[in-house]
Design a protein around this motif. Structure first.
Motif, mmCIF file in Angstrom:
data_model
loop_
_atom_site.group_PDB
_atom_site.id
_atom_site.type_symbol
_atom_site.label_atom_id
_atom_site.label_comp_id
_atom_site.label_asym_id
_atom_site.label_seq_id
_atom_site.Cartn_x
_atom_site.Cartn_y
_atom_site.Cartn_z
ATOM 1 N N ASP A 188 -21.245 -8.717 3.973
ATOM 2 C CA ASP A 188 -21.490 -9.749 3.080
ATOM 3 C C ASP A 188 -20.235 -9.814 2.075
ATOM 4 O OD1 ASP A 188 -23.816 -10.380 4.316
ATOM 5 O OD2 ASP A 188 -25.045 -9.409 2.894
ATOM 6 N N GLU A 189 -19.990 -8.491 1.705
ATOM 7 C CA GLU A 189 -18.783 -8.528 0.586
ATOM 8 C C GLU A 189 -17.583 -9.066 1.267
ATOM 9 O OE1 GLU A 189 -14.983 -7.108 -0.480
ATOM 10 O OE2 GLU A 189 -15.840 -6.227 1.052
ATOM 11 N N VAL A 190 -17.221 -8.791 2.438
ATOM 12 C CA VAL A 190 -15.875 -9.754 3.135
ATOM 13 C C VAL A 190 -16.091 -11.035 3.331
ATOM 14 C CG1 VAL A 190 -14.398 -9.649 5.343
ATOM 15 C CG2 VAL A 190 -15.451 -7.235 4.301
ATOM 16 N N ALA A 191 -17.350 -11.390 3.659
ATOM 17 C CA ALA A 191 -17.773 -13.060 3.827
ATOM 18 C C ALA A 191 -17.467 -13.616 2.461
ATOM 19 C CB ALA A 191 -19.076 -13.152 4.505
ATOM 20 N N GLN A 192 -18.298 -13.033 1.463
ATOM 21 C CA GLN A 192 -17.842 -13.703 0.115
ATOM 22 C C GLN A 192 -16.529 -13.947 -0.217
ATOM 23 O OE1 GLN A 192 -20.544 -15.126 -1.562
ATOM 24 N NE2 GLN A 192 -18.983 -16.077 -2.634
ATOM 25 N N ARG A 193 -15.765 -12.633 -0.092
ATOM 26 C CA ARG A 193 -14.162 -12.730 -0.403
ATOM 27 C C ARG A 193 -13.537 -13.748 0.257
ATOM 28 N NH1 ARG A 193 -10.446 -8.102 1.138
ATOM 29 N NH2 ARG A 193 -12.376 -7.322 1.996
ATOM 30 N N MET A 194 -14.028 -13.852 1.442
ATOM 31 C CA MET A 194 -13.069 -14.896 2.068
ATOM 32 C C MET A 194 -13.424 -16.318 1.731
ATOM 33 S SD MET A 194 -13.173 -15.456 6.518
ATOM 34 C CE MET A 194 -13.196 -13.778 7.001
ATOM 35 N N MET A 195 -14.846 -16.523 1.442
ATOM 36 C CA MET A 195 -15.288 -17.850 0.745
ATOM 37 C C MET A 195 -14.436 -18.141 -0.556
ATOM 38 S SD MET A 195 -19.249 -17.418 2.096
ATOM 39 C CE MET A 195 -19.948 -19.133 1.263
ATOM 40 N N ASP A 196 -14.497 -17.096 -1.590
ATOM 41 C CA ASP A 196 -13.838 -17.347 -2.586
ATOM 42 C C ASP A 196 -12.327 -17.509 -2.546
ATOM 43 O OD1 ASP A 196 -16.291 -16.679 -3.806
ATOM 44 O OD2 ASP A 196 -15.670 -14.564 -4.334
ATOM 45 N N LEU A 197 -11.832 -17.037 -1.496
ATOM 46 C CA LEU A 197 -10.316 -17.104 -1.473
ATOM 47 C C LEU A 197 -10.228 -18.659 -0.889
ATOM 48 C CD1 LEU A 197 -9.011 -13.670 0.209
ATOM 49 C CD2 LEU A 197 -8.266 -14.984 -1.929
ATOM 50 N N THR A 198 -11.094 -19.006 -0.003
ATOM 51 C CA THR A 198 -10.967 -20.228 0.490
ATOM 52 C C THR A 198 -10.994 -21.289 -0.553
ATOM 53 O OG1 THR A 198 -11.972 -19.631 2.673
ATOM 54 C CG2 THR A 198 -12.231 -22.373 2.069
ATOM 55 N N VAL A 199 -11.819 -21.259 -1.575
ATOM 56 C CA VAL A 199 -11.941 -22.045 -2.612
ATOM 57 C C VAL A 199 -11.051 -22.011 -3.329
ATOM 58 C CG1 VAL A 199 -13.454 -22.589 -4.540
ATOM 59 C CG2 VAL A 199 -14.567 -22.186 -2.573
ATOM 60 N N ARG A 200 -10.464 -20.911 -3.679
ATOM 61 C CA ARG A 200 -9.156 -20.756 -4.406
ATOM 62 C C ARG A 200 -7.856 -21.512 -3.940
ATOM 63 N NH1 ARG A 200 -8.126 -14.586 -5.656
ATOM 64 N NH2 ARG A 200 -5.899 -15.487 -6.539
ATOM 65 N N ALA A 201 -7.569 -21.343 -2.581
ATOM 66 C CA ALA A 201 -6.776 -21.891 -1.816
ATOM 67 C C ALA A 201 -6.709 -23.544 -2.034
ATOM 68 C CB ALA A 201 -6.706 -21.224 -0.479
ATOM 69 N N LEU A 216 -8.107 -10.828 9.440
ATOM 70 C CA LEU A 216 -8.779 -9.570 8.796
ATOM 71 C C LEU A 216 -8.081 -8.452 9.429
ATOM 72 C CD1 LEU A 216 -10.760 -8.240 6.861
ATOM 73 C CD2 LEU A 216 -12.455 -8.582 8.714
ATOM 74 N N ASP A 217 -7.398 -7.490 8.731
ATOM 75 C CA ASP A 217 -6.994 -6.182 9.484
ATOM 76 C C ASP A 217 -7.846 -5.095 9.553
ATOM 77 O OD1 ASP A 217 -6.683 -4.952 6.991
ATOM 78 O OD2 ASP A 217 -4.584 -5.250 7.129
ATOM 79 N N ASP A 218 -7.638 -4.218 10.058
ATOM 80 C CA ASP A 218 -8.438 -2.934 10.194
ATOM 81 C C ASP A 218 -8.418 -2.239 8.973
ATOM 82 O OD1 ASP A 218 -8.475 -3.336 13.146
ATOM 83 O OD2 ASP A 218 -6.999 -1.922 13.496
ATOM 84 N N GLN A 219 -7.732 -2.465 7.826
ATOM 85 C CA GLN A 219 -8.014 -1.815 6.580
ATOM 86 C C GLN A 219 -8.736 -2.769 5.615
ATOM 87 O OE1 GLN A 219 -4.846 -1.972 8.016
ATOM 88 N NE2 GLN A 219 -5.528 0.086 8.907
ATOM 89 N N GLY A 220 -9.328 -3.928 6.245
ATOM 90 C CA GLY A 220 -10.152 -4.702 5.383
ATOM 91 C C GLY A 220 -9.398 -5.756 4.731
ATOM 92 N N ASN A 221 -8.001 -5.912 4.834
ATOM 93 C CA ASN A 221 -7.211 -6.797 3.878
ATOM 94 C C ASN A 221 -7.150 -8.195 4.537
ATOM 95 O OD1 ASN A 221 -6.023 -4.841 2.484
ATOM 96 N ND2 ASN A 221 -4.881 -4.246 4.176
ATOM 97 N N LEU A 222 -7.526 -9.176 3.734
ATOM 98 C CA LEU A 222 -7.725 -10.808 4.329
ATOM 99 C C LEU A 222 -6.363 -11.344 4.112
ATOM 100 C CD1 LEU A 222 -11.119 -11.739 2.988
ATOM 101 C CD2 LEU A 222 -10.291 -11.843 5.493
#
Length: 352
Positions: free
Chosen positions: A271-284, A300-306
């Motif tokens: 959920d944390e990754v999904a929310q981070r992706m959604m937040d980044l989408t809105v910011r972009a 999304l890489d193996d280290q969790g970087n988006l």
């Protein structure tokens, strides 16, 4: 409402656009609207004497939509097939019909449909249309400029540079990059002309091929990771969707051929990754001066970087497209999504 659904054009995504727009037109007809599918380049040379009759013509223009092939269309053949042989992007009666409509639903992809020029033209002519404004479209269409905006806005994106066809130094060392890299046209779509290269020989070939499409390309560090997309409507993100091609990456063939790709929505991520992706989408979305709707692409890489790659200002609307699938998970059916886009476009520009 009387609605022109505008499609086709002279982009390498022409076939995708026609299929997308045909789906939009059909669902708007089912919703009770008087809709007509129109090719922006071919126009309607044999229009009825009373142009208003177009909105109730049998067939509603849907006969112009075909299938999406495994390769992009031959645009020179398309140009040669236009009866009046004009090189004007706007075909016969396009402006007249769009002015008669209550709104023009832009079902175009790539090229002049998404780079802001058509939107600016419609603004000057008083034609109401769906999707983002001309400024946001122009900014988001240029992948090199988008990358700079992302970096300045604190939105992670792969390191990369823009390279012009005539630049004297094109070797990776001079550009501060090293293999593997991704080479792609600066303003292309549907992953046409995109190459993942691992050797100097592949790099030289990728440059040659990408420069066939445009005079400027983006070269960026290859990020190995899972592929995602996240739609946004009126500043609110939709549930992310994961894209899992059965072979290779999410290229033109994998995007539009049945069974070539598995898509999982909501994406199977924390959920944390999904929310981070959604937040980044809105910011972009806001950083690129967009409004109404669009769709962001992520790795999304193996280290969790988006890493945000780009935003699509008129994302695909075929039955197999990502945005409608995300919307459905959010409880918005396809027909309702099309009407929502119309309402949000009116709210953004035309409400007093």
């Amino acid at each position: 409402m009387k609605i022109i659904v505008l499609a086709g054009g002279l982009s390498t995504e022409r076939d995708v656009s026609l299929v997308s727009a045909a789906g939009i037109c059909r669902t708007l007809l089912e919703k009770g609207h008087d809709a007509f599918l129109l090719d922006v380049f071919m126009g309607l040379p044999e229009a009825p004497e009373n142009l208003e009759d177009v909105f109730t013509m049998p067939g509603h223009g849907l006969e112009i939509a075909g299938n999406i092939g495994r390769e992009e269309p031959d645009l020179e053949t398309v140009k040669a097939s236009r009866p009046d042989q004009s090189d004007c992007f706007l075909g016969p009666n396009v402006i007249e019909l769009c002015r008669l409509a209550d709104i023009t639903f832009l079902g175009l992809h790539g090229g002049e449909g998404e780079n802001g020029k058509l939107q600016a033209t419609f603004d000057l002519l008083g034609i109401r249309y769906t999707g983002p404004d001309s400024l946001g479209c122009a900014v988001a269409m240029d992948k090199g400029f988008t990358k700079q905006v992302f970096l300045q806005s604190g939105i992670d994106t792969p390191d990369g540079v823009c390279l012009h066809k005539n630049d004297p130094k094109q070797d990776l060392a001079s550009l501060g990059l090293r293999l593997p890299v991704v080479v792609k046209p600066c303003s292309g779509g549907s992953s046409i002309g995109v190459y993942i290269v691992h050797t100097e020989e592949e790099y030289a070939e990728a440059l040659k091929n990408s420069f066939r499409y445009e005079d400027e390309v983006v070269i960026e560090t290859y990020i190995k990771g899972r592929e995602f997309a996240c739609g946004v409507i009126d500043g609110e993100a939709l549930p992310p969707i994961e894209i899992i091609p059965k072979t290779g990456f999410f290229d033109y063939a994998n995007k539009y051929q049945d069974g070539a790709t598995e898509e999982v929505c909501p994406a199977d991520i924390p959920d944390e990754v999904a929310q981070r992706m959604m937040d980044l989408t809105v910011r972009a979305f806001h950083a690129l001066k967009l409004n109404v709707y669009s769709r962001a692409d992520f790795l999304l890489d193996d280290q969790g970087n988006l890493y945000c790659l780009e935003l699509n200002t008129l994302p695909g609307m075929t039955a197999a497209s990502l945005l409608p699938k995300e919307a459905q998970v959010a409880g918005i059916e396809y027909g309702d999504l099309c009407e929502l886009i119309i309402r949000k476009s009116i709210k953004a520009r035309y409400s007093k």
